[in-house]
Design an enzyme around this catalytic site. Structure first.
Site, PDB file in Angstrom:
ATOM      1  N   SER A 224      15.275   0.185   2.995  1.00 21.17           N
ATOM      2  CA  SER A 224      14.121   1.051   2.726  1.00 21.17           C
ATOM      3  C   SER A 224      14.393   2.448   3.277  1.00 21.17           C
ATOM      4  O   SER A 224      15.394   3.061   2.938  1.00 21.17           O
ATOM      5  CB  SER A 224      12.860   0.412   3.316  1.00 21.17           C
ATOM      6  OG  SER A 224      11.695   1.042   2.862  1.00 21.17           O
TER       7      SER A 224
ATOM      8  N   GLU B 118      10.193  -5.027  -6.161  1.00 16.19           N
ATOM      9  CA  GLU B 118       9.938  -4.227  -4.964  1.00 16.19           C
ATOM     10  C   GLU B 118       8.458  -3.918  -4.769  1.00 16.19           C
ATOM     11  O   GLU B 118       7.897  -4.052  -3.681  1.00 16.19           O
ATOM     12  CB  GLU B 118      10.711  -2.905  -5.060  1.00 16.19           C
ATOM     13  CG  GLU B 118      12.223  -3.032  -5.113  1.00 16.19           C
ATOM     14  CD  GLU B 118      12.853  -3.146  -3.751  1.00 16.19           C
ATOM     15  OE1 GLU B 118      12.132  -3.102  -2.740  1.00 16.19           O
ATOM     16  OE2 GLU B 118      14.091  -3.280  -3.702  1.00 16.19           O
TER      17      GLU B 118
ATOM     18  N   HIS C 299       9.692  -6.008  -1.935  1.00 14.33           N
ATOM     19  CA  HIS C 299      10.363  -5.171  -0.941  1.00 14.33           C
ATOM     20  C   HIS C 299      10.387  -5.910   0.394  1.00 14.33           C
ATOM     21  O   HIS C 299       9.393  -6.533   0.795  1.00 14.33           O
ATOM     22  CB  HIS C 299       9.572  -3.872  -0.809  1.00 14.33           C
ATOM     23  CG  HIS C 299      10.251  -2.780  -0.063  1.00 14.33           C
ATOM     24  ND1 HIS C 299      11.381  -2.144  -0.514  1.00 14.33           N
ATOM     25  CD2 HIS C 299       9.930  -2.167   1.116  1.00 14.33           C
ATOM     26  CE1 HIS C 299      11.733  -1.190   0.335  1.00 14.33           C
ATOM     27  NE2 HIS C 299      10.875  -1.193   1.336  1.00 14.33           N
TER      28      HIS C 299
END
Length: 512
Positions: A222, A340, A434
């Site tokens: 990330s 995600e 995610h």
């Protein structure tokens, strides 16, 4: 203490495993006293730069002045000022707070060695010449939207990497206003400069822990991956690492004026000038509180004010620079999860609140063609507007830039491997959201932080495949599947892991 699945924010640093014995290592700052647990040496809270407060607040990272005597390195170091997750995300994303000013610190997990002398590791398994055996190194940069995160989260325990012969390092850096404010008279991207300073420290000092300074892989997820991309693109980034792993990280930086939006909003909220003097007059906790007020309702997929890397002062847009050849000499492993956006849409309840107006606004804002919409709808019969929105956002923010970068590097002969994490979690409708790959990368599926994401349902084979690939890449520079070619091979990590050529190519091609 690890977090519970229903309260992932309940993480503390006041409980650690009892050491089997004490160990020491000498670095430039002085002697460190760490601990040995189950054959793994741990050195926690090691400063790589001076505390960024007082006269050093909103300044470039400065070298640590060192210490006399042995420094205790058995407990996690201080965390950067931040607030826990909220709005539903606290159910799946943990937070931790360790008080103190020396927030620019790192943790090291290393395979236990017989002795450490003058910064050189002596291993009982040396080469025939009697030279020390130095291990591959993996440096982890945590995520958290540039506003949260810490190296002491249970999610980032490096014991499994050390178990498998890798010296694992996890770093802290300034986040939120302390690290990414755009102030008139302060350097840009201080958190990025911290990461770069930490990588220089690792290159210089890691042999003291048995690590090979010529075999350093930097990995992050990330915002951590975004920072790595920026470090590789930065003109001062040469020599920071030998390989890179980029997990689910946006590759772009914003123009300075756009990146400064949140700084202006915080300054207005607090009634101070958007300069170093104004922000330094506000206590860190007050800056965090103001940040929470001005970012209420913001998510990476639905928009709103948030912290971002700012292009300028030497930093180009990382996607443009890497696409043009920066870091071509560095092998790159890059990828994302299949869904995600579900992290921000499902636990928050946003999926059901995405309306036709939201979808139309997204189409207009990102110039999504009707042909693209038709392909995505055709491939998802019965999908809700929220699910369709999430699929488009996932590809727009991550999968498309990843493919563009891999293609650009291929054209110049640079080595790139691409993966996609596709295993679907049953917890809270997260699917392949995610962060879902993190428990598999660290091979710690039974940890409470992992169960908060996976519901305890992830198969052990998934972790074995993914963790093994990361260890292989850090060790040998090859994760074990076909390098990126014109056939677009993507390693898909799922119940059955396999390499797929050009997955969902009709969707990707529709954007062109």
């Amino acid at each position: 203490m690890a977090s519970r699945p229903d309260d992932a924010a309940a993480v503390r640093a006041d409980e650690i495993d009892e050491p089997d014995e004490a160990v020491v290592a000498r670095v430039g700052g002085g002697m460190l006293r760490g601990s040995r647990v189950d054959g793994i040496d741990r050195f926690l809270g090691v400063p790589y730069a001076a505390a960024p407060f007082g006269p050093l607040r909103f300044a470039r990272p400065e070298p640590h002045l060192g210490w006399t005597g042995g420094r205790d390195a058995t407990r996690p170091g201080a965390t950067a000022p931040q607030a826990p997750y909220g709005g539903g995300l606290e159910q799946v994303l943990p937070s931790i707070e360790v008080p103190g000013d020396e927030i620019l610190n790192l943790n090291v997990w290393a395979p236990s060695t017989e002795a450490r002398v003058d910064g050189t590791t002596l291993d009982e398994v040396g080469d025939p010449s009697g030279a020390p055996t130095l291990r591959p190194v993996l440096v982890w940069v945590h995520g958290g939207a540039l506003s949260r995160g810490a190296n002491s989260l249970d999610s980032y325990d490096g014991s499994t990497f050390a178990r498998d012969g890798v010296v694992f390092v996890s770093i802290n850096y300034r986040v939120g206003s302390e690290g990414f404010s755009v102030l008139e008279d302060a350097p840009l991207n201080l958190g990025l400069l911290d990461v770069m300073a930490a990588l220089r420290w690792v290159r210089s000092e890691i042999a003291a822990f048995g690590g090979d300074p010529g075999r350093i892989t930097v990995a992050g997820q990330s915002a951590g991956a975004s920072l790595i991309a920026a470090a590789l693109a930065h003109p001062d980034g040469a020599g920071l690492a030998d390989r890179a792993i980029l997990q689910s990280g946006p590759l772009a930086a914003r123009p300075r004026d756009r990146a400064a939006r949140i700084t202006r909003l915080i300054a207005k909220d607090l009634g101070v000038a958007a300069d170093r003097e104004g922000f330094a007059s506000v206590a860190p906790a007050e800056l965090v509180a103001a940040q929470l007020r001005v970012t209420a309702g913001t998510t990476p997929v639905t928009g709103g004010p948030g912290f971002a890397l700012a292009a300028g002062e030497g930093l180009p847009d990382p996607e443009v620079a890497l696409g043009a050849g920066a870091a071509d000499a560095i092998p790159v492993l890059i990828g994302s999860t299949r869904e995600e956006a579900r992290l921000w849409l499902e636990p928050t309840g946003l999926t059901s609140r995405i309306s036709a107006l939201h979808l139309a606004a997204a189409r207009l804002s990102f110039k999504i063609r009707g042909a693209t919409m038709r392909v995505y709808r055709r491939n998802r019969p019965g999908a809700s507007r929220g699910e369709l929105f999430g699929a488009l956002a996932t590809d727009l923010l991550l999968r498309l830039p990843i493919n563009r970068l891999a293609d650009a590097r291929l054209g110049r002969g640079a080595e790139t491997w691409v993966y996609e994490f596709g295993w679907s979690s049953p917890r809270l409708g997260l699917g392949a959201a995610h962060c879902m790959e993190l428990p598999a990368v660290f091979d710690r599926l039974d940890a409470d932080d992992a169960v908060a994401l996976t519901g305890g349902a992830a198969p052990a084979s998934l972790a074995g495949e993914m963790h093994g690939a990361w260890v292989a890449f850090a060790t040998h520079g090859d994760p074990g599947w076909e390098r990126w070619t014109a056939d677009r091979p993507v390693r898909t990590f799922d119940v059955q892991t396999r390499t797929v050529l050009a997955p969902r190519e009709d969707e990707r091609a529709s954007w062109e």
